[in-house]
Write an enzyme that holds these catalytic residues in place. Structure first.
Site, mmCIF file in Angstrom:
data_model
loop_
_atom_site.group_PDB
_atom_site.id
_atom_site.type_symbol
_atom_site.label_atom_id
_atom_site.label_comp_id
_atom_site.label_asym_id
_atom_site.label_seq_id
_atom_site.Cartn_x
_atom_site.Cartn_y
_atom_site.Cartn_z
ATOM 1 C CG ASP A 123 -2.195 1.022 1.151
ATOM 2 O OD1 ASP A 123 -2.124 1.579 0.156
ATOM 3 O OD2 ASP A 123 -2.732 1.094 2.008
ATOM 4 N N GLY A 132 -1.020 6.401 1.525
ATOM 5 C CA GLY A 132 -2.002 7.236 1.503
ATOM 6 C C GLY A 132 -3.035 7.445 2.801
ATOM 7 C CD GLN A 176 -9.907 6.610 -2.408
ATOM 8 O OE1 GLN A 176 -11.050 6.709 -1.746
ATOM 9 N NE2 GLN A 176 -8.745 6.083 -1.784
ATOM 10 C CG ASP A 199 -5.694 -5.191 2.624
ATOM 11 O OD1 ASP A 199 -6.494 -4.605 1.686
ATOM 12 O OD2 ASP A 199 -4.987 -4.586 3.634
ATOM 13 C CB CYS A 248 -10.877 -24.962 12.519
ATOM 14 S SG CYS A 248 -9.483 -23.735 12.097
ATOM 15 C CB CYS A 303 -6.108 -22.958 11.680
ATOM 16 S SG CYS A 303 -6.203 -22.920 13.504
ATOM 17 C CG HIS A 321 -8.867 -19.844 14.438
ATOM 18 N ND1 HIS A 321 -9.488 -21.041 14.065
ATOM 19 C CD2 HIS A 321 -10.187 -18.863 14.454
ATOM 20 C CE1 HIS A 321 -10.791 -20.965 13.862
ATOM 21 N NE2 HIS A 321 -11.214 -19.763 14.253
#
Lengths: 384, 384
Positions: free
Chosen positions: B93, B96, B199, B277, B315, B317, B345
């Protein structure tokens, strides 16, 4: 019934020994360093990490677990092994050291120690009998007696009182332990081993008396040596190990409690010690300190800012893919991965050190190996 | 020369798409969630953890890395991939969002933003050109333009100013980016992709104008959608995604920045988003919150005190061997392993969620799958 505990010394080399300590949860090659998981977690590491770095036996602490989450709770959850998902051998310290460290918060009597929890101030009492129940509930393979611990520089008179009380408490521990082994057969680890603890401060006569009194109580699966590395000078510690080494039976493992630093492990092996534990590798790792063959360093030092090399050339810990520059950045930026990597490295360092010591004993080269190792390790003091 | 960047949509199902985004450091199956390593470390996790939980592309942040340890330093160390030992695709990124969040510490001008470091108060300046150099030095595969970010509830006038400036800055970014790609061929990742950012706040006309203006600047490898999940109501966010979805070219990947929560990922996929993200899974994990298929829970809740089950049944994980009772204990005792396990997790949860969404799109069952998934996830609101 054959005991699930066995100890076989396979090699001796001077005062050093190599052997195998068998427990209900597997074998431990000795000499061995045991990482400390005070609260049922070796800080920042998980059981898989420990297995990968070569640890075979770990510690937990009865005092801390009694207060949080409680030994009864851990028993309900199937005992320490299942609770923390560590299938290998575990040893629990009795909490003597912790309780006696609560200066101003505890009252010592022959019956036991009344103290206030360091967490919530609640009133608690530890007696030899209650500690045996706590350690029964936790379900470690090896449990330590409840003992009276005094500071490392204690005068003869105080050390004698504490040592003699520890022997009397050992007898009470044994009675309680035997009763629990016979009656409480549904405990998480039905057959445990109770280790006595040799005390006596830095007074050779007291150490000798302690060892002999303990042996007079009967035979033991193994022997703890406590009250060292608690403020006394290193030569005093080594002298006490020489005394104890001359007293304890050679066919049983000896565990030097709370020790420690790499040089102390090597010196301890030379004096017949088989097992060690210490919070140093993880505690120091969280502050940026890391062990190398040429001494202890600190990753926050500016000298590593652009260093592309791993923490130590040739190291096989899980962190070797990362540069010192990166790990330094992680510390400066307070990233959790940084302290995890140094904790991994430091625990691996001590476990690998004991593996090398073992190999040297097996090869009959321990004297030369340890001399060279210590000279190289201490060389850092002039280098940095 | 063929571009190392390709995007292939293999399946569509309503507004949802499944595809493959190819980068210089490998392929990313879409839709995909990208864990965030702000300071070149996904907090509490290491690259091996990320690979094992199925992550293929991660984020880092130009603002934070510019300040510490510095983009020039990371370039000296071989770029972000080598520095943090992540061989897969990385996106940075532009900073900004961070710069514009420095309320009171920054001065906005057409040239760029002058601001004081949140670390040491030193004066810094970000311009489209300087940010392109920073992201060049870091060497991510995908780099984001420097944009003008305003709060989620900003009025039309302010959102318009920021959107139009972002377009002007995009043009300056492209000039600088093209020049660096041509001249700075020894950069860690010689061929990068510059993503523009749509934007316009919560104003449909501005979002439409933004997308069209960006497309008028030329063709792009992929498109960012920014300024969402920053305080606006969820229906507003979803409405903006509908608008943008109708504007952006279908043959390029769309990346919804800073989003987010499980339900937002599912809603985003339904509206044509391919990449997501968010710091939420690790940040929330450090506070004890964990995702489950029936909603978000908190491990510190007393209801888990004796719960022998893993965080979620089924799960996969790395933490599934541990009981909720144990992980709760770790949190209560402030053990680092606790937040590590929840971070693992939660990141795994979002990565696996996008894997399931992908499978549903491929099977042509996305509408039913997402309806059922959302209903089950939201059911927690009446349950706890």
């Amino acid at each position: 019934m054959t005991s699930p505990f066995q100890f076989q010394t396979t090699h001796t080399d001077g005062g050093a020994r190599a052997g195998v300590f068998t427990t209900p949860h597997g074998e431990v090659a000795t000499p061995q360093f045991m990482p400390v998981g005070t609260l049922a977690s070796v800080k920042a590491l998980d059981p898989e990490d420990l297995t990968r770095l070569g640890a075979t036996m770990i510690l937990a602490n009865a005092y801390h677990l009694r207060l949080r989450p409680g030994d009864a709770m851990i028993r309900t959850m199937g005992g320490l092994h299942r609770f923390m998902q560590w299938d290998g051998p575990i040893l629990t310290d009795s909490g003597g050291f912790q309780v006696f460290s609560l200066e101003g918060l505890r009252t010592i009597a022959e019956e036991g120690v009344a103290f206030r929890s360091h967490l919530d101030g609640s009133l608690q009492q530890f007696t030899p009998e209650s500690v045996m129940q706590i350690e029964r509930n936790l379900g470690a393979d090896v449990i330590m007696q409840f003992d009276h611990v005094v500071p490392g520089q204690s005068p003869h008179e105080l050390a004698k009182v504490a040592m003699e009380r520890s022997v009397r408490w050992l007898e009470r521990c044994r009675v309680a332990f035997d009763r629990l082994q016979a009656d409480d057969t549904l405990a998480p680890t039905p057959v445990q081993a109770l280790f006595p603890i040799v005390q006596g401060g830095i007074h050779a006569d007291l150490r000798r008396d302690s060892a002999r009194a303990i042996m007079n109580c009967g035979d033991w699966v193994g022997y703890g040596v406590g009250g060292l590395s608690v403020g006394e000078a290193k030569p005093d510690m080594y002298a006490m190990l020489d005394v104890v080494n001359g007293e304890l039976p050679t066919h049983r493992p000896r565990y030097l409690m709370g020790v420690g630093f790499p040089e102390d492990l090597v010196e301890g092996v030379a004096r017949g010690i088989d097992l060690f534990d210490c919070v140093a590798p993880t505690r120091m790792g969280r502050t940026g300190a890391f062990f190398t063959g040429t001494g202890r360093k600190n990753i926050k030092n500016a000298q590593w800012r652009l260093d592309p090399a791993p923490l130590e050339d040739g190291c096989t810990c899980a962190g070797t893919r990362f540069s010192k520059a990166y790990i330094r950045h992680l510390f400066v930026a307070e990233e959790i991965l940084g302290l995890r990597l140094l904790s991994l490295h430091n625990v691996h360092f001590l476990v690998a050190l004991m593996r090398d010591a073992r190999a040297a004993v097996q090869a009959g080269t321990f004297a030369g190996w340890s001399r060279d190792w210590l000279a190289r390790y201490h060389s850092s003091k002039t280098m940095s």
